[in-house]
Design a protein around this motif. Structure first.
Motif, PDB file in Angstrom:
ATOM      1  N   PHE A  70      -4.254 -11.949   1.716  1.00  0.00           N
ATOM      2  CA  PHE A  70      -5.124 -11.497   0.897  1.00  0.00           C
ATOM      3  C   PHE A  70      -5.174  -9.882   0.665  1.00  0.00           C
ATOM      4  CE2 PHE A  70      -6.907 -10.929   4.911  1.00  0.00           C
ATOM      5  CZ  PHE A  70      -7.940  -9.845   4.849  1.00  0.00           C
ATOM      6  N   ILE A  71      -5.539  -9.424  -0.490  1.00  0.00           N
ATOM      7  CA  ILE A  71      -6.113  -8.187  -0.482  1.00  0.00           C
ATOM      8  C   ILE A  71      -7.416  -8.101  -1.235  1.00  0.00           C
ATOM      9  CG2 ILE A  71      -4.687  -7.855  -2.561  1.00  0.00           C
ATOM     10  CD1 ILE A  71      -4.364  -4.826  -1.967  1.00  0.00           C
ATOM     11  N   ILE A  72      -8.415  -7.308  -0.776  1.00  0.00           N
ATOM     12  CA  ILE A  72      -9.614  -7.162  -1.130  1.00  0.00           C
ATOM     13  C   ILE A  72     -10.011  -5.676  -1.252  1.00  0.00           C
ATOM     14  CG2 ILE A  72     -10.549  -7.390   1.022  1.00  0.00           C
ATOM     15  CD1 ILE A  72     -13.144  -8.879  -0.381  1.00  0.00           C
ATOM     16  N   GLN A  73     -10.913  -5.302  -2.554  1.00  0.00           N
ATOM     17  CA  GLN A  73     -11.214  -4.006  -2.494  1.00  0.00           C
ATOM     18  C   GLN A  73     -12.464  -3.822  -3.258  1.00  0.00           C
ATOM     19  OE1 GLN A  73      -7.748  -1.818  -4.723  1.00  0.00           O
ATOM     20  NE2 GLN A  73      -8.507   0.097  -3.958  1.00  0.00           N
ATOM     21  N   ALA A  74     -13.324  -2.807  -3.204  1.00  0.00           N
ATOM     22  CA  ALA A  74     -14.550  -2.639  -3.499  1.00  0.00           C
ATOM     23  C   ALA A  74     -14.321  -1.607  -4.814  1.00  0.00           C
ATOM     24  CB  ALA A  74     -15.294  -1.831  -2.686  1.00  0.00           C
ATOM     25  N   PHE A  75     -15.086  -1.809  -5.899  1.00  0.00           N
ATOM     26  CA  PHE A  75     -14.839  -0.981  -7.239  1.00  0.00           C
ATOM     27  C   PHE A  75     -16.413  -0.644  -7.572  1.00  0.00           C
ATOM     28  CE2 PHE A  75     -11.071  -3.634  -6.967  1.00  0.00           C
ATOM     29  CZ  PHE A  75     -10.185  -2.694  -7.360  1.00  0.00           C
ATOM     30  N   ASP A  76     -16.423   0.507  -8.452  1.00  0.00           N
ATOM     31  CA  ASP A  76     -17.527   0.998  -8.946  1.00  0.00           C
ATOM     32  C   ASP A  76     -17.971   0.317 -10.271  1.00  0.00           C
ATOM     33  OD1 ASP A  76     -19.219   2.426 -10.611  1.00  0.00           O
ATOM     34  OD2 ASP A  76     -18.854   4.230  -9.409  1.00  0.00           O
ATOM     35  N   SER A  77     -18.864  -0.673 -10.320  1.00  0.00           N
ATOM     36  CA  SER A  77     -19.111  -1.329 -11.523  1.00  0.00           C
ATOM     37  C   SER A  77     -19.166  -0.728 -12.697  1.00  0.00           C
ATOM     38  CB  SER A  77     -20.631  -2.231 -11.417  1.00  0.00           C
ATOM     39  OG  SER A  77     -20.310  -2.888 -10.262  1.00  0.00           O
ATOM     40  N   ARG A  78     -19.549   0.566 -12.961  1.00  0.00           N
ATOM     41  CA  ARG A  78     -19.660   1.433 -14.114  1.00  0.00           C
ATOM     42  C   ARG A  78     -18.410   1.499 -14.762  1.00  0.00           C
ATOM     43  NH1 ARG A  78     -22.131   6.731 -11.778  1.00  0.00           N
ATOM     44  NH2 ARG A  78     -20.362   6.071  -9.921  1.00  0.00           N
ATOM     45  N   ASP A  79     -17.196   1.589 -14.210  1.00  0.00           N
ATOM     46  CA  ASP A  79     -15.983   1.574 -14.901  1.00  0.00           C
ATOM     47  C   ASP A  79     -14.924   0.472 -14.392  1.00  0.00           C
ATOM     48  OD1 ASP A  79     -14.662   2.214 -12.514  1.00  0.00           O
ATOM     49  OD2 ASP A  79     -14.238   4.208 -13.188  1.00  0.00           O
ATOM     50  N   GLY A  80     -15.239  -0.312 -13.503  1.00  0.00           N
ATOM     51  CA  GLY A  80     -14.547  -1.367 -12.907  1.00  0.00           C
ATOM     52  C   GLY A  80     -12.979  -0.947 -12.178  1.00  0.00           C
ATOM     53  N   ARG A  81     -12.743   0.365 -12.325  1.00  0.00           N
ATOM     54  CA  ARG A  81     -11.558   0.851 -11.827  1.00  0.00           C
ATOM     55  C   ARG A  81     -11.673   1.639 -10.652  1.00  0.00           C
ATOM     56  NH1 ARG A  81     -11.034   2.308 -17.135  1.00  0.00           N
ATOM     57  NH2 ARG A  81     -11.346   4.448 -16.335  1.00  0.00           N
ATOM     58  N   THR A  82     -12.588   2.299 -10.374  1.00  0.00           N
ATOM     59  CA  THR A  82     -12.689   3.366  -9.348  1.00  0.00           C
ATOM     60  C   THR A  82     -12.895   2.594  -8.242  1.00  0.00           C
ATOM     61  OG1 THR A  82     -13.482   5.018 -10.813  1.00  0.00           O
ATOM     62  CG2 THR A  82     -13.966   5.350  -8.481  1.00  0.00           C
ATOM     63  N   PRO A  83     -12.160   2.646  -6.919  1.00  0.00           N
ATOM     64  CA  PRO A  83     -12.383   2.303  -5.693  1.00  0.00           C
ATOM     65  C   PRO A  83     -13.655   2.945  -4.994  1.00  0.00           C
ATOM     66  CG  PRO A  83     -10.069   2.594  -6.022  1.00  0.00           C
ATOM     67  CD  PRO A  83     -10.827   3.523  -7.079  1.00  0.00           C
ATOM     68  N   VAL A  84     -14.144   2.203  -4.352  1.00  0.00           N
ATOM     69  CA  VAL A  84     -15.496   2.933  -3.547  1.00  0.00           C
ATOM     70  C   VAL A  84     -15.674   2.360  -2.097  1.00  0.00           C
ATOM     71  CG1 VAL A  84     -16.702   3.575  -5.850  1.00  0.00           C
ATOM     72  CG2 VAL A  84     -17.117   1.459  -4.683  1.00  0.00           C
ATOM     73  N   GLY A  85     -16.273   3.253  -1.313  1.00  0.00           N
ATOM     74  CA  GLY A  85     -16.652   2.700  -0.066  1.00  0.00           C
ATOM     75  C   GLY A  85     -15.577   2.789   0.982  1.00  0.00           C
ATOM     76  N   GLN A  86     -15.988   1.951   2.254  1.00  0.00           N
ATOM     77  CA  GLN A  86     -14.914   2.023   3.317  1.00  0.00           C
ATOM     78  C   GLN A  86     -14.943   0.729   3.878  1.00  0.00           C
ATOM     79  OE1 GLN A  86     -12.779   4.690   4.312  1.00  0.00           O
ATOM     80  NE2 GLN A  86     -13.115   5.436   2.309  1.00  0.00           N
ATOM     81  N   PHE A  87     -14.153   0.059   4.225  1.00  0.00           N
ATOM     82  CA  PHE A  87     -13.890  -1.090   4.816  1.00  0.00           C
ATOM     83  C   PHE A  87     -13.476  -0.907   6.329  1.00  0.00           C
ATOM     84  CE2 PHE A  87     -13.288  -3.501   0.885  1.00  0.00           C
ATOM     85  CZ  PHE A  87     -14.024  -4.609   0.944  1.00  0.00           C
ATOM     86  N   ALA A  88     -14.062  -1.758   7.004  1.00  0.00           N
ATOM     87  CA  ALA A  88     -13.679  -1.809   8.589  1.00  0.00           C
ATOM     88  C   ALA A  88     -13.396  -3.179   8.742  1.00  0.00           C
ATOM     89  CB  ALA A  88     -14.968  -1.303   9.386  1.00  0.00           C
ATOM     90  N   ALA A  89     -12.431  -3.291   9.863  1.00  0.00           N
ATOM     91  CA  ALA A  89     -11.955  -4.705  10.218  1.00  0.00           C
ATOM     92  C   ALA A  89     -12.447  -4.846  11.767  1.00  0.00           C
ATOM     93  CB  ALA A  89     -10.644  -4.766  10.190  1.00  0.00           C
TER      94      ALA A  89
END
Length: 151
Positions: A70-89
């Motif tokens: 899998f690959i998962i990423q968080a994106f800014d909803s305003r443009d749908g392309r800008t990655p946002v935030g920080q994940f931790a495992a």
């Protein structure tokens, strides 16, 4: 000698990315297997209310489709392309952080019914999570999207 080179090429091709998606998969979430990405048959992304600004994010598989990658990423909803935030495992989660922290991927190819991660974003940012999963090398499902929320 030529026969050994051909066999070596195919072994490398079949093994793929058992230790996680490459950094090149960030943004478009394409696993780079050369197979078409199919429509989502029931994978889900859920998130909990934050605890001290940290969300628990869960990627779940339908009962008959555990995933190997899998690959998962968080994106800014305003443009749908800008990655946002920080994940931790969390310890023992079978995930590692990629995409400069804004994404996560698998650490091995053992089948998973789901995976839990932690994520922290900038307060006030409208966000959604998006994922792609690999069930088998040529069985890939994309456009797995969470509901939008404000961090």
């Amino acid at each position: 000698m030529f026969r050994y080179l051909i066999v070596g090429f195919f072994v490398g091709y079949v093994i793929a990315y058992p230790e996680g998606a490459p950094e090149g998969a960030c943004g478009n979430l394409a696993p780079q297997h050369g197979a078409p990405v199919q429509q989502n048959p029931g994978f889900t992304i859920a998130y909990s209310q934050p605890n001290n600004g940290v969300y628990t994010v869960t990627l779940n598989a339908p009962a008959n489709k555990p995933f190997k990658g899998f690959i998962i990423q968080a994106f800014d909803s305003r443009d749908g392309r800008t990655p946002v935030g920080q994940f931790a495992a969390p310890n023992g989660s079978q995930a590692k952080i990629i995409c400069n922290g804004s994404g996560a991927t698998h650490t091995n190819s053992n089948p998973l019914p789901g995976v839990q991660l932690q994520w922290k974003g900038t307060p006030g940012t409208k966000v959604y999570f998006k994922a792609t999963v690999v069930v088998e090398y040529h069985e890939i499902y994309g456009d797995i999207v969470s509901a939008e929320f404000t961090a």
